[in-house]
Design an enzyme around this catalytic site. Sequence first.
Site, PDB file in Angstrom:
ATOM      1  N   LYS A   1     -11.875  16.155 -27.924  1.00 25.49           N
ATOM      2  CA  LYS A   1     -12.915  15.134 -27.856  1.00 25.49           C
ATOM      3  C   LYS A   1     -14.156  15.616 -27.099  1.00 25.49           C
ATOM      4  CE  LYS A   1     -10.122  11.060 -28.761  1.00 25.49           C
ATOM      5  NZ  LYS A   1      -8.750  11.617 -28.824  1.00 25.49           N
TER       6      LYS A   1
HETATM    7  C1  LIG Z   1      -7.909  11.514 -30.011  1.00 23.28           C
HETATM    8  C2  LIG Z   1      -6.812  12.516 -30.171  1.00 23.28           C
HETATM    9  C3  LIG Z   1      -6.179  12.753 -31.417  1.00 23.28           C
HETATM   10  C4  LIG Z   1      -6.492  11.952 -32.645  1.00 23.28           C
HETATM   11  O1  LIG Z   1      -7.753  12.250 -33.177  1.00 23.28           O
HETATM   12  P1  LIG Z   1      -8.428  11.289 -34.279  1.00 23.28           P
HETATM   13  O2  LIG Z   1      -9.782  11.836 -34.497  1.00 23.28           O
HETATM   14  O3  LIG Z   1      -8.433   9.916 -33.671  1.00 23.28           O
HETATM   15  O4  LIG Z   1      -7.559  11.348 -35.490  1.00 23.28           O
HETATM   16  C5  LIG Z   1      -5.231  13.757 -31.504  1.00 23.28           C
HETATM   17  N1  LIG Z   1      -4.873  14.483 -30.419  1.00 23.28           N
HETATM   18  C6  LIG Z   1      -5.436  14.281 -29.213  1.00 23.28           C
HETATM   19  C7  LIG Z   1      -4.979  15.092 -28.060  1.00 23.28           C
HETATM   20  C8  LIG Z   1      -6.427  13.297 -29.036  1.00 23.28           C
HETATM   21  O5  LIG Z   1      -6.977  13.089 -27.825  1.00 23.28           O
END
Ligand SMILES: *Cc1c(COP(=O)(O)O)cnc(C)c1O
Length: 422
Positions: free
Chosen positions: A106
């Site tokens: 993220k």
């Molecule tokens: C947010 C997150 C996901 C999921 O990602 P999306 O874009 O919501 O599908 C997967 N793994 C981790 C570690 C995350 O923080």
Amino acid sequence: MLFYSTRNKNDSISFAAAALAGLAPDGGLYVPAEIPQYKTSVTSSLGGMSYIEIAFETIRPWVKDDIPDPALEDMIRSAYPFSAQITEVADRLVLELFHGPTAAFKDFGARFMARAFSYLRRGEDRPLKILVATSGDTGGAVAHGFYGVEGISVTVLYPKGRVSLLQEKQIAGLKGNVSAIAVKGSFDDCQRLVKQAFGDEDLSKRHVLSSANSINISRLIPQAAYYSYAAGRTPGAVFSVPSGNFGNLTAALYAYKMGAPIARFIAATNINKTIPDYLENGNFLARPSMATLSNAMDVGAPSNFERMSAHFSWEQMRRLILGASVTDAETRETIAEIFSRSGYYLDPHSAVGWRAVDHLAGGLPAKTPRVIVSTAHPAKFAETVEPLTGPVPVPVSLQKAMERTVEAVTIPAELEALRDCL
Ligand SMILES: *Cc1c(COP(=O)(O)O)cnc(C)c1O
């Protein structure tokens, strides 16, 4: 480049307007009127370009009406002092997206979004106040993304006592332009308070408020860059994407449509398998989420499905995306097995991505390279990983976070209390 809401094709707006709005007024998500294409000179040289160069070529066509090239280049350089990294593990490649400050993918979206917001609001004399509710992970990425960014302050609301100590330090340990509010209640209470704050007359008079939630288009676009980066280095691969709200997979589809040389995708989920089921039978059936070890993917009603279906029919999606769902028992097994075979630590989310490939092995051409998208560093989920592998080495970013002290205001879950501390 124009963007329209998934619920109203007739109303187009600029990148700047779509980014600053987040969600469309009709509740839809912003999508591009058409997905831009890389020039062939770019697709043919992806393999030799740096991460920064690829990020620039990827983001530029989406934002060029609002952000001139030199400003974009500055933004990208300051957002990405780290890069995606590709590691060989057993017979596969792992695309590690956890080398940023909060050790999860993220960071790629949040850090660009913060700089874009700051640029798009240059010249405004009132500072922008971002309010964000978090159940744990998003808050840290948004807080770090906006940390030190001029003209913007961030307030993160989190449920007191319901996030891990590391998460709390990532949210409430930065200080500076980031403040933290521990709400005596649940994540849903935090989310309700943020919504109420946006509707509150007194607060909207005192502050310019905005949100920075995960459906913002300015978070997705920069994520397409790491798919093109990996595809340039391993053309024709299958990418297994651990998914929850499906922002990451939507960004992957954008990279593909732009011209990145990718064969197929795997929508890898835990038992919250709304999308694998949809791919199988054509029915999108949102449902309540179930708690799993890969908790950032505990999503029963993935919001980005609305974006995916704005660009692709079910038949088109089925040709491009394979679905697979993985249980907690399989997740644990995979973490233990890969560690004993290769000495490599997978976090629970990435382990779902790994195992999904095994589920589908029969349906994948033998010579196709397999890329597992690794969304988080295993040390973030030590309580699950360490019983299966022994101690996980902690990256510097997380060591630094652990040294921080928590500074948060605790409030009851009431708007009155929130109003007093903003
Ligand atoms: C947010 C997150 C996901 C999921 O990602 P999306 O874009 O919501 O599908 C997967 N793994 C981790 C570690 C995350 O923080």
